[in-house]
Write a protein that holds these residues in place. Structure first.
Motif, PDB file in Angstrom:
ATOM      1  N   LYS A 271      42.352  43.024  32.397  1.00 37.18           N
ATOM      2  CA  LYS A 271      41.733  41.768  32.841  1.00 37.18           C
ATOM      3  C   LYS A 271      40.578  41.392  31.915  1.00 37.18           C
ATOM      4  O   LYS A 271      39.431  41.745  32.147  1.00 37.18           O
ATOM      5  CB  LYS A 271      41.268  41.874  34.287  1.00 37.18           C
ATOM      6  CG  LYS A 271      42.454  41.788  35.273  1.00 37.18           C
ATOM      7  CD  LYS A 271      42.128  41.012  36.537  1.00 37.18           C
ATOM      8  CE  LYS A 271      42.138  39.526  36.370  1.00 37.18           C
ATOM      9  NZ  LYS A 271      40.922  38.824  36.399  1.00 37.18           N
ATOM     10  N   ALA A 272      40.918  40.654  30.869  1.00 33.02           N
ATOM     11  CA  ALA A 272      39.888  40.210  29.924  1.00 33.02           C
ATOM     12  C   ALA A 272      39.358  38.823  30.293  1.00 33.02           C
ATOM     13  O   ALA A 272      38.433  38.332  29.649  1.00 33.02           O
ATOM     14  CB  ALA A 272      40.466  40.189  28.514  1.00 33.02           C
ATOM     15  N   ALA A 273      39.967  38.197  31.290  1.00 32.14           N
ATOM     16  CA  ALA A 273      39.537  36.837  31.667  1.00 32.14           C
ATOM     17  C   ALA A 273      38.128  36.854  32.246  1.00 32.14           C
ATOM     18  O   ALA A 273      37.701  37.833  32.859  1.00 32.14           O
ATOM     19  CB  ALA A 273      40.502  36.268  32.707  1.00 32.14           C
ATOM     20  N   ALA A 274      37.441  35.745  32.021  1.00 33.25           N
ATOM     21  CA  ALA A 274      36.123  35.552  32.636  1.00 33.25           C
ATOM     22  C   ALA A 274      36.340  34.640  33.844  1.00 33.25           C
ATOM     23  O   ALA A 274      36.386  33.412  33.713  1.00 33.25           O
ATOM     24  CB  ALA A 274      35.164  34.937  31.636  1.00 33.25           C
ATOM     25  N   ALA A 304      37.833  35.201  45.451  1.00 28.92           N
ATOM     26  CA  ALA A 304      38.335  36.571  45.648  1.00 28.92           C
ATOM     27  C   ALA A 304      38.181  37.335  44.340  1.00 28.92           C
ATOM     28  O   ALA A 304      38.348  36.757  43.259  1.00 28.92           O
ATOM     29  CB  ALA A 304      39.803  36.516  46.047  1.00 28.92           C
ATOM     30  N   ASP A 305      37.864  38.622  44.398  1.00 28.42           N
ATOM     31  CA  ASP A 305      37.780  39.445  43.182  1.00 28.42           C
ATOM     32  C   ASP A 305      39.178  40.006  42.896  1.00 28.42           C
ATOM     33  O   ASP A 305      39.645  40.928  43.577  1.00 28.42           O
ATOM     34  CB  ASP A 305      36.757  40.568  43.377  1.00 28.42           C
ATOM     35  CG  ASP A 305      36.464  41.259  42.059  1.00 28.42           C
ATOM     36  OD1 ASP A 305      37.423  41.559  41.305  1.00 28.42           O
ATOM     37  OD2 ASP A 305      35.282  41.472  41.747  1.00 28.42           O
ATOM     38  N   ILE A 306      39.842  39.417  41.917  1.00 26.53           N
ATOM     39  CA  ILE A 306      41.245  39.768  41.631  1.00 26.53           C
ATOM     40  C   ILE A 306      41.363  41.232  41.208  1.00 26.53           C
ATOM     41  O   ILE A 306      42.236  41.972  41.658  1.00 26.53           O
ATOM     42  CB  ILE A 306      41.815  38.863  40.501  1.00 26.53           C
ATOM     43  CG1 ILE A 306      41.537  37.387  40.802  1.00 26.53           C
ATOM     44  CG2 ILE A 306      43.293  39.106  40.302  1.00 26.53           C
ATOM     45  CD1 ILE A 306      41.746  36.460  39.608  1.00 26.53           C
ATOM     46  N   ALA A 355      29.149  39.561  19.313  1.00 27.59           N
ATOM     47  CA  ALA A 355      29.880  40.121  20.458  1.00 27.59           C
ATOM     48  C   ALA A 355      30.080  39.065  21.534  1.00 27.59           C
ATOM     49  O   ALA A 355      29.318  38.106  21.629  1.00 27.59           O
ATOM     50  CB  ALA A 355      29.120  41.307  21.036  1.00 27.59           C
ATOM     51  N   GLY A 356      31.115  39.269  22.360  1.00 27.85           N
ATOM     52  CA  GLY A 356      31.310  38.436  23.545  1.00 27.85           C
ATOM     53  C   GLY A 356      32.069  37.155  23.315  1.00 27.85           C
ATOM     54  O   GLY A 356      33.117  37.135  22.648  1.00 27.85           O
ATOM     55  N   PHE A 357      31.501  36.057  23.859  1.00 28.60           N
ATOM     56  CA  PHE A 357      32.225  34.789  23.937  1.00 28.60           C
ATOM     57  C   PHE A 357      32.426  34.087  22.593  1.00 28.60           C
ATOM     58  O   PHE A 357      31.477  33.968  21.798  1.00 28.60           O
ATOM     59  CB  PHE A 357      31.461  33.808  24.840  1.00 28.60           C
ATOM     60  CG  PHE A 357      31.408  34.226  26.280  1.00 28.60           C
ATOM     61  CD1 PHE A 357      32.562  34.375  27.025  1.00 28.60           C
ATOM     62  CD2 PHE A 357      30.191  34.465  26.911  1.00 28.60           C
ATOM     63  CE1 PHE A 357      32.512  34.751  28.369  1.00 28.60           C
ATOM     64  CE2 PHE A 357      30.135  34.836  28.251  1.00 28.60           C
ATOM     65  CZ  PHE A 357      31.294  34.982  28.970  1.00 28.60           C
TER      66      PHE A 357
HETATM   67  O1  PMT Z   1      37.364  34.987  25.653  1.00 32.74           O
HETATM   68  P1  PMT Z   1      36.411  35.351  24.539  1.00 32.74           P
HETATM   69  O2  PMT Z   1      35.634  34.168  24.040  1.00 32.74           O
HETATM   70  O3  PMT Z   1      37.083  36.107  23.431  1.00 32.74           O
HETATM   71  O4  PMT Z   1      35.288  36.332  25.125  1.00 32.74           O
HETATM   72  C1  PMT Z   1      35.633  37.612  25.580  1.00 32.74           C
HETATM   73  C2  PMT Z   1      34.999  37.954  26.935  1.00 32.74           C
HETATM   74  C3  PMT Z   1      33.498  38.080  26.763  1.00 32.74           C
HETATM   75  C4  PMT Z   1      35.305  36.872  27.964  1.00 32.74           C
HETATM   76  C5  PMT Z   1      35.637  39.295  27.436  1.00 32.74           C
HETATM   77  O5  PMT Z   1      35.432  40.235  26.495  1.00 32.74           O
HETATM   78  C6  PMT Z   1      35.045  39.749  28.757  1.00 32.74           C
HETATM   79  O6  PMT Z   1      34.030  40.403  28.818  1.00 32.74           O
HETATM   80  N1  PMT Z   1      35.752  39.401  29.864  1.00 32.74           N
HETATM   81  C7  PMT Z   1      35.285  39.648  31.228  1.00 32.74           C
HETATM   82  C8  PMT Z   1      34.231  38.676  31.594  1.00 32.74           C
HETATM   83  C9  PMT Z   1      33.821  38.806  33.036  1.00 32.74           C
HETATM   84  O7  PMT Z   1      34.186  37.979  33.837  1.00 32.74           O
HETATM   85  O8  PMT Z   1      33.162  39.861  33.334  1.00 32.74           O
HETATM   86  P2  PMT Z   1      32.631  40.188  34.840  1.00 32.74           P
HETATM   87  O9  PMT Z   1      31.686  41.270  34.617  1.00 32.74           O
HETATM   88  O10 PMT Z   1      32.148  38.948  35.504  1.00 32.74           O
HETATM   89  O11 PMT Z   1      33.923  40.684  35.615  1.00 32.74           O
HETATM   90  C10 PMT Z   1      34.331  42.038  35.591  1.00 32.74           C
HETATM   91  C11 PMT Z   1      35.830  42.147  35.666  1.00 32.74           C
HETATM   92  O12 PMT Z   1      36.308  41.635  36.920  1.00 32.74           O
HETATM   93  C12 PMT Z   1      36.569  41.362  34.591  1.00 32.74           C
HETATM   94  O13 PMT Z   1      37.654  42.143  34.145  1.00 32.74           O
HETATM   95  C13 PMT Z   1      37.049  40.101  35.313  1.00 32.74           C
HETATM   96  O14 PMT Z   1      38.286  39.610  34.765  1.00 32.74           O
HETATM   97  C14 PMT Z   1      37.266  40.627  36.738  1.00 32.74           C
HETATM   98  N2  PMT Z   1      37.060  39.613  37.792  1.00 32.74           N
HETATM   99  C15 PMT Z   1      35.830  39.040  37.970  1.00 32.74           C
HETATM  100  C16 PMT Z   1      35.656  38.143  39.000  1.00 32.74           C
HETATM  101  C17 PMT Z   1      36.742  37.806  39.844  1.00 32.74           C
HETATM  102  N3  PMT Z   1      36.612  36.944  40.826  1.00 32.74           N
HETATM  103  N4  PMT Z   1      37.931  38.384  39.641  1.00 32.74           N
HETATM  104  C18 PMT Z   1      38.111  39.282  38.631  1.00 32.74           C
HETATM  105  O15 PMT Z   1      39.217  39.798  38.446  1.00 32.74           O
END
Ligand code: PMT
Length: 398
Positions: A271-274, A304-306, A355-357
């Motif tokens: 899950k790489a999605a934000a 919901a936290d997927i 790093a990151g976005f």
């Molecule tokens: O897309 P890019 O521009 O290349 O950038 C990459 C990135 C920074 C987006 C990527 O590397 C990254 O860190 N993705 C996760 C970003 C995020 O949402 O982090 P979080 O700490 O908020 O969430 C933690 C995990 O829970 C993540 O795997 C997220 O997909 C998941 N999640 C969060 C909230 C939600 N409601 N459901 C989820 O599944």
């Protein structure tokens, strides 16, 4: 994956030669050592000097050039290749190969090589559709040559149709896949990427800066390593990796539904999605008008936290999350790793340079439930993807 590989790039005479110059540049950028062979007709379109300058090696054009024969020779060149690409491949080249004719340096070297050969045909649509051409292509496919389908569109000859040489980046993707170790065959990897968008009204939405580059790099690398890949993506503006099944979504709830729909077939989830943590409590059906108050309050409701949902029902699959943090990177990431019951979390501090976005690179740490932390240097996102998949391949016993 192309680093330190020896590639022969055969160039035939056709207007698409200008794209071969860009193809060469991308192959060299990926770390390959590229030796170019041009036919006499190709030299009518672009001079060998262009290819020589970009490849850093002499360009080969003559079968009977004694100097070239002594120093390299077509057989040595053929033997040394890890991969042979012909782009553009003309109807003439395909016909000669199918008929076993080797009457110039390119055809002779092609006949002598044992390396995989990727042919990239480009020609007029009527030539492409010609039954003789199609028969010849069939002969070559059966003989084990890899042949890319041309793109459709407006052709330089004025016709519309199939015959355009695919974009150089697409050819590089195919070349990389041909050379990749297929250590993920049998795996179905579900990758999420990009942001989600939560509507406020028909004009505005809540979102974040995710470009999808990290998730798409993982999907591309997994496909090249032999996995079946399902990419569930929020709205992004980057091309879909070759061979990957794309499921486009907009909101967090749509992403959740798509993930749950494909979960049963997945052996690995990354899950790489934000994902947006919150959405508007009420979505206005019409554009919200500016009021007289300076302050406007928007009520949000939690999505919901997927990932937590998947982590609670892993059923044997490997589940990997990402953590995008601005403070206390390791501590925050570890909390997510444990609370969401993950097999690994990839932590990125999005305040770090590069790093990151929305950048091409990332600097990540892999955190595992047993306390292990692997610190990676600043790497291209494609390389981060490879390192992540190396870990996953080991977890899956490959
Ligand atoms: O897309 P890019 O521009 O290349 O950038 C990459 C990135 C920074 C987006 C990527 O590397 C990254 O860190 N993705 C996760 C970003 C995020 O949402 O982090 P979080 O700490 O908020 O969430 C933690 C995990 O829970 C993540 O795997 C997220 O997909 C998941 N999640 C969060 C909230 C939600 N409601 N459901 C989820 O599944």
């Amino acid at each position: 994956m192309l680093k330190n590989k020896t590639i022969i790039l055969g160039v035939c005479g056709g207007i698409a030669v200008y794209k071969s110059v860009e193809l060469l540049r991308l192959l060299v950028k990926a770390g390959a050592s590229v030796h170019v062979i041009m036919t006499q007709s190709a030299c009518q379109f672009v001079t060998p000097l262009t290819f020589q300058t970009l490849s850093g090696h002499p360009v080969h054009t003559e079968l009977f050039n004694l100097l070239q024969e002594m120093e390299i020779g077509h057989i040595t060149l053929a033997d040394r290749a890890d991969l042979f690409i012909v782009a553009p491949a003309t109807a003439n080249l395909v016909g000669k190969l199918a008929g076993g004719i080797a009457d110039d340096l390119l055809t002779t070297t092609l006949m002598a090589t044992k390396a995989p050969v990727l042919l990239v045909p480009a020609m007029n649509v009527n030539m492409y559709d010609n039954r003789i051409y199609q028969r010849n292509e069939g002969i070559l496919r059966e003989a084990g040559y890899h042949i890319l389908e041309p793109d459709c569109g407006y052709l330089a000859c004025g016709w519309e149709g199939k015959g355009k040489m695919p974009a150089p980046a697409t050819i590089v993707e195919h070349a990389t896949a041909l050379l990749a170790e297929k250590d993920l065959v049998g795996e179905t990897i579900l990758v999420t990427a990009g942001p989600t968008r939560e509507a406020i009204d028909p004009v505005r939405y809540i979102s974040n800066h995710s470009s999808g580059k990290m998730g798409y790099a993982i999907a591309r690398a997994a496909q090249q390593r032999g996995a079946r890949v399902i990419l569930i993506s929020g709205p992004v503006a980057i091309p879909v990796p070759v061979g990957v099944k794309l499921v486009s979504v907009v909101t967090a709830e749509e992403m959740r539904q798509a993930v749950l729909a494909y979960l049963d077939v997945a052996t690995v989830v990354i899950k790489a999605a934000a994902v947006a943590d919150y959405r508007a409590a009420e979505v206005s059906g019409t554009k919200i008008k500016k009021g007289s108050d300076d302050l406007m309050t928007l009520s949000l409701i939690k999505n919901a936290d997927i990932l937590a949902e998947i982590g609670a029902h892993k059923e044997g699959r490997v589940v990997v999350g990402f953590a995008a943090e601005t403070t206390d990177l390791l501590e925050n990431a570890r909390k997510k790793l444990l609370s969401k019951n993950l097999d690994m979390i990839v932590a990125n501090d999005i305040t770090e340079a590069g790093a990151g976005f929305d950048v091409e690179t990332n600097r990540v740490r892999f955190l595992l439930p047993d306390g292990e932390v692997e610190n990676l240097p600043l790497l291209d996102k494609s390389e981060v993807a490879q390192r992540l998949l190396d870990r996953i391949a080991r977890m899956r016993g490959h």
